[in-house]
Motif scaffolding. Structure first.
Motif, PDB file in Angstrom:
ATOM      1  N   LYS A 315       0.829  -1.209   0.000  1.00  0.00           N
ATOM      2  CA  LYS A 315       0.000   0.000   0.000  1.00  0.00           C
ATOM      3  C   LYS A 315       0.859   1.253   0.000  1.00  0.00           C
ATOM      4  N   GLY A 316       1.933   1.203   0.775  1.00  0.00           N
ATOM      5  CA  GLY A 316       2.832   2.340   0.832  1.00  0.00           C
ATOM      6  C   GLY A 316       3.466   2.630  -0.510  1.00  0.00           C
ATOM      7  N   MET A 317       3.899   1.585  -1.208  1.00  0.00           N
ATOM      8  CA  MET A 317       4.542   1.761  -2.506  1.00  0.00           C
ATOM      9  C   MET A 317       3.560   2.283  -3.552  1.00  0.00           C
ATOM     10  N   ALA A 318       2.295   1.903  -3.418  1.00  0.00           N
ATOM     11  CA  ALA A 318       1.283   2.328  -4.390  1.00  0.00           C
ATOM     12  C   ALA A 318       0.721   3.708  -4.089  1.00  0.00           C
ATOM     13  N   ALA A 319       0.952   4.207  -2.887  1.00  0.00           N
ATOM     14  CA  ALA A 319       0.379   5.504  -2.481  1.00  0.00           C
ATOM     15  C   ALA A 319       1.043   6.642  -3.253  1.00  0.00           C
ATOM     16  N   PRO A 320       0.298   7.706  -3.516  1.00  0.00           N
ATOM     17  CA  PRO A 320       0.855   8.823  -4.303  1.00  0.00           C
ATOM     18  C   PRO A 320       1.845   9.665  -3.506  1.00  0.00           C
ATOM     19  N   HIS A 321       2.788  10.241  -4.221  1.00  0.00           N
ATOM     20  CA  HIS A 321       3.665  11.248  -3.646  1.00  0.00           C
ATOM     21  C   HIS A 321       2.938  12.595  -3.630  1.00  0.00           C
ATOM     22  N   PRO A 322       3.342  13.510  -2.768  1.00  0.00           N
ATOM     23  CA  PRO A 322       2.786  14.864  -2.864  1.00  0.00           C
ATOM     24  C   PRO A 322       3.146  15.486  -4.212  1.00  0.00           C
ATOM     25  N   THR A 323       2.301  16.366  -4.701  1.00  0.00           N
ATOM     26  CA  THR A 323       2.572  17.007  -5.989  1.00  0.00           C
ATOM     27  C   THR A 323       3.449  18.247  -5.786  1.00  0.00           C
ATOM     28  N   PRO A 324       4.243  18.604  -6.771  1.00  0.00           N
ATOM     29  CA  PRO A 324       5.064  19.823  -6.644  1.00  0.00           C
ATOM     30  C   PRO A 324       4.235  21.073  -6.373  1.00  0.00           C
ATOM     31  N   GLU A 325       3.053  21.125  -6.971  1.00  0.00           N
ATOM     32  CA  GLU A 325       2.214  22.316  -6.820  1.00  0.00           C
ATOM     33  C   GLU A 325       1.721  22.507  -5.386  1.00  0.00           C
ATOM     34  N   SER A 326       1.693  21.417  -4.626  1.00  0.00           N
ATOM     35  CA  SER A 326       1.111  21.474  -3.286  1.00  0.00           C
ATOM     36  C   SER A 326       1.967  22.246  -2.288  1.00  0.00           C
ATOM     37  N   ILE A 327       3.196  22.614  -2.675  1.00  0.00           N
ATOM     38  CA  ILE A 327       4.045  23.353  -1.740  1.00  0.00           C
ATOM     39  C   ILE A 327       3.413  24.688  -1.339  1.00  0.00           C
ATOM     40  N   HIS A 328       2.548  25.220  -2.176  1.00  0.00           N
ATOM     41  CA  HIS A 328       1.924  26.511  -1.891  1.00  0.00           C
ATOM     42  C   HIS A 328       0.651  26.378  -1.062  1.00  0.00           C
ATOM     43  N   ASP A 329       0.216  25.156  -0.817  1.00  0.00           N
ATOM     44  CA  ASP A 329      -0.979  24.928  -0.009  1.00  0.00           C
ATOM     45  C   ASP A 329      -0.622  24.980   1.475  1.00  0.00           C
ATOM     46  N   THR A 451       6.509  27.749  15.110  1.00  0.00           N
ATOM     47  CA  THR A 451       5.088  28.051  14.932  1.00  0.00           C
ATOM     48  C   THR A 451       4.776  28.497  13.512  1.00  0.00           C
ATOM     49  N   THR A 452       5.735  29.124  12.833  1.00  0.00           N
ATOM     50  CA  THR A 452       5.465  29.583  11.467  1.00  0.00           C
ATOM     51  C   THR A 452       5.176  28.438  10.511  1.00  0.00           C
ATOM     52  N   HIS A 453       5.755  27.262  10.749  1.00  0.00           N
ATOM     53  CA  HIS A 453       5.511  26.182   9.780  1.00  0.00           C
ATOM     54  C   HIS A 453       4.595  25.075  10.301  1.00  0.00           C
ATOM     55  N   GLU A 454       3.918  25.317  11.416  1.00  0.00           N
ATOM     56  CA  GLU A 454       2.987  24.299  11.940  1.00  0.00           C
ATOM     57  C   GLU A 454       1.843  24.015  10.964  1.00  0.00           C
ATOM     58  N   TYR A 455       1.229  25.061  10.423  1.00  0.00           N
ATOM     59  CA  TYR A 455       0.076  24.880   9.542  1.00  0.00           C
ATOM     60  C   TYR A 455       0.488  24.150   8.269  1.00  0.00           C
ATOM     61  N   TRP A 456       1.637  24.533   7.720  1.00  0.00           N
ATOM     62  CA  TRP A 456       2.130  23.883   6.495  1.00  0.00           C
ATOM     63  C   TRP A 456       2.566  22.455   6.776  1.00  0.00           C
ATOM     64  N   ARG A 457       3.299  22.268   7.873  1.00  0.00           N
ATOM     65  CA  ARG A 457       3.874  20.956   8.190  1.00  0.00           C
ATOM     66  C   ARG A 457       2.795  19.913   8.470  1.00  0.00           C
ATOM     67  N   THR A 458       1.663  20.363   9.034  1.00  0.00           N
ATOM     68  CA  THR A 458       0.584  19.426   9.349  1.00  0.00           C
ATOM     69  C   THR A 458      -0.431  19.322   8.217  1.00  0.00           C
ATOM     70  N   LYS A 459      -0.136  19.963   7.097  1.00  0.00           N
ATOM     71  CA  LYS A 459      -1.044  19.949   5.947  1.00  0.00           C
ATOM     72  C   LYS A 459      -2.413  20.506   6.337  1.00  0.00           C
TER      73      LYS A 459
END
Length: 681
Positions: A315-329, A451-459
């Motif tokens: 399941k892990g191997m089949a799971a998707p990677h994050p997309t490059p575009e998602s860095i801005h989310d 604290t600045t990267h908590e929101y980003w780091r936790t998606k």
């Protein structure tokens, strides 16, 4: 926790529980040993800190943790802790190989940083031990809301050397908070032996003199001693509403991580010793020796675990990677939006109020608006005094000591416990005086960056809803640590808003928006303007100013001055003088908001006037004005009729003597000189 018997031993514990524990321990060890293979195959798990040797205490932490009421802050070695708390093998693998399906944060954080925020298993950073402050903040909320549960903070013994760990334990002791601090002592901080970390052989002894704090010791290699100690510690912390330290003696069977080679600093005797005291092997022997399980039963569990891990791997191997575009989310959550004042540029009739009055009354109004609002800091709630400048005067009298209180003189503690407390409830809003003066904020920078990267780091799973108030700037004869402005340094970190008002109405409106918004905002207050008549304006009771919206203080066609904070008034005065002298009509744009920046207003004004002067109190070299100038030259170069000029402080500290201060900080004369040069270009 309630379904676990009070006392455990190989004889007294029921077989079903014993077998469940063996399954968890064997699953943990299987994943622990499988992790390096992913790195060898270049699949991932580039950081792995083996849990082997910590098995007993980690099993106990996870079993005692109750996700319906408790909060767990595991550290990077807590693989078995997380499994024991309920994470699945596939969730562990998703994290290890950084897949988008990772429940901790979708591959945004380093592998081996396991979490599940929806279960109150918190996403902890790589700054070792810093989550102790977050656990204290959550425990403060548990006590404030008179709820059940405790906060668990787990870490290695070497991380206790960090200053913020002392601040956390001192604060939990002072406030009498239900926190269980677990020190997993394996004798090493990477390659540094604990004799180089502390004079006491057991680091928990450093804290035994603290009032209201209980210190307990256990054999972290032994399942039963660990379980009994953790049960007692948790029960005591919850019932007495006081903190506990549990120091668990462990062994580190393998290297610190897959980038460490422990054979370079451990001899063969030691390596043999730690393997001999393998907690998993000991537990297996006990089950067989006391006939609580047969070899066949244990083999069946082991085979079942192997099959489970194979499925999880696929399941892990089949799971998707994050997309490059998602860095801005999820860099910043959407702010509160005003429907009545969408651009925050209204003018009003009425009696002018000073900037300090606008702040004080807005704080009180927002505390009435949201009963889940809190404020703390240094010197902010002492009888009739409300901070060094009295911005919070009268608040404790109206809202009580639970919502308005003094913090120790420990800036990291102030920031870190704010990060923790807002985790408890999404409605909670915390305002902190991050330091008495902005210049003193530097000890809090570790927690600020965290604290600045908590929101980003936790998606997006956790938003630190905090307003950090800082009295900023000079012109008061304060000198070092009392006259600096720090927005240029803070603006380099994504994940935080920074505002810097110049007038009372904007100060009130931006503070209201900050306190109602999700996410963190740094609110810089020009202390020289607190009581200045020139900054006073009428302020409607409900005024709101949106982030990222500049305000035109004076219209013009020949040149634009972009400014904020203390220098805004100077720029308006200079522009008026230039008009009187017939040298040109200068537009003055008060940015108000540094991040987000109103780039649209900046470019529109440059296109109209074709000349730009950037003025701020901070140093020219490295100051935020360089970013403004760069954006203008990048996006409006063809509209410029002259180079972009900047005025600010000299590249020196701000001196205490008034003569030195005047030589450093910008003033009307310097702004006038630069403006005349630019107009004549």
């Amino acid at each position: 926790m309630s379904d676990i018997p009070k006392i455990h031993s190989i004889k007294k514990t029921d077989k079903e529980t014993l077998m469940k524990w063996y399954r968890l321990l064997f699953l943990g060890r299987t994943l622990d040993e499988k992790a390096p293979n992913y790195l060898k195959q270049a699949i991932g798990w580039s950081y792995h800190a083996p849990a082997a040797g910590h098995d007993g205490i980690q099993l106990a932490i996870g079993q005692v943790f109750d996700r319906s009421k408790d909060h767990l802050f595991p550290y990077y070695r807590d693989l078995i802790t997380n499994l024991s708390a309920g994470l699945t093998a596939e969730e562990i693998i998703y994290n290890g190989i950084s897949k988008d399906t990772d429940v901790a944060g979708g591959g945004r954080h380093m592998s081996n940083h396991f979490a599940k925020p929806e279960w109150n298993i918190h996403n902890v950073s790589s700054c070792t031990g810093n989550h102790t402050l977050h656990a204290v903040g959550v425990a403060r909320a548990i006590k404030t809301y008179e709820a059940k549960g405790v906060a668990f903070s787990s870490q290695g013994e070497s991380s206790v050397s960090e200053g913020y760990v002392y601040e956390a334990i001192n604060g939990a002791s002072k406030e009498q908070l239900p926190v269980v601090f677990v020190f997993q002592d394996n004798g090493y901080g990477i390659s540094v032996p604990k004799k180089d970390q502390t004079a006491n052989r057991k680091v928990a002894r450093n804290f035994e003199s603290m009032k209201h704090l209980r210190v307990m010791y256990c054999n972290g290699k032994d399942v039963f001693d660990s379980m009994n100690t953790m049960l007692e510690a948790t029960k005591w912390a919850e019932e007495n509403q006081k903190p506990v330290i549990v120091q668990a003696n462990c062994v580190r069977i393998h290297s610190h991580s897959n980038s460490d080679r422990h054979e370079l600093y451990r001899d063969d005797n030691e390596l043999g010793y730690v393997k001999e005291y393998d907690p998993l092997a000991k537990y297996r022997r006990l089950l067989l020796r006391y006939e609580r399980a047969t070899e066949e039963e244990l083999k069946a569990i082991e085979e079942d675990v192997a099959a489970e891990v194979k499925v999880a791997h696929r399941k892990g191997m089949a799971a998707p990677h994050p997309t490059p575009e998602s860095i801005h989310d999820f860099v910043l959550p959407e702010p509160y939006a005003s429907s009545k004042y969408p651009d925050g540029t209204h003018t009003f009739d009425g009696e002018p109020q000073k900037l300090i009055q606008g702040l004080n009354e807005t704080l009180k109004a927002e505390f009435r608006h949201n009963p889940d609002t809190y404020i703390w800091g240094q010197d902010i709630a002492n009888k009739d005094k409300g901070g060094i400048f009295n911005v919070s005067k009268g608040m404790q009298q109206e809202f009580g000591k639970k919502r308005v209180f003094n913090a120790p003189i420990a800036e990291d503690f102030i920031m870190g416990t704010a990060n923790g407390m807002v985790r408890y409830n999404k409605n909670i809003r915390v305002v902190v005086e991050g330091a008495e003066f902005a210049d003193y904020f530097w000890p809090a920078m570790e927690q600020f960056v965290e604290t600045t990267h908590e929101y980003w780091r936790t998606k997006g799973q956790f938003s630190p809803n905090i307003t950090v108030r800082l009295a900023s700037g000079g012109y008061i004869g304060g000198g070092l640590y009392h006259s600096q402005t720090i927005e240029g340094a803070l603006a380099t970190f994504p994940g935080v808003r920074i505002v810097y008002p110049s007038y009372a109405d904007d100060a009130a409106g931006l503070l209201r928006t900050s306190m109602r918004s999700e996410g963190m905002t740094v609110f810089l207050e020009p202390k020289a303007l607190y009581n200045a008549p020139k900054a006073a304006t009428p302020i409607p009771d409900d005024f709101e100013v949106p982030f990222g919206k500049a305000r035109t203080r004076r219209k013009g066609k020949d040149m634009t001055i972009f400014t904020y904070g203390n220098t805004t008034h100077m720029c308006v005065e200079v522009a008026e003088q230039l008009a009187k002298e017939g040298l040109g009509e200068v537009e003055v744009i008060d940015l108000r908001s540094i991040i987000p920046l109103d780039t649209e207003a900046i470019l529109a004004s440059v296109k109209k006037t074709s000349k730009a002067l950037v003025v701020h109190e901070d140093k020219v070299f490295g100051g935020f004005g360089g970013e403004i100038a760069a954006q203008i030259t990048t996006d409006a170069f063809e509209y410029l009729d002259a180079p972009v000029k900047r005025v600010g402080s000299t590249f020196t500290p701000v001196g205490f003597n008034r003569t030195l201060e005047a030589a450093v900080l910008p003033n009307n004369e310097r702004i006038m000189e630069a403006a005349k040069e630019l107009l004549a270009y």
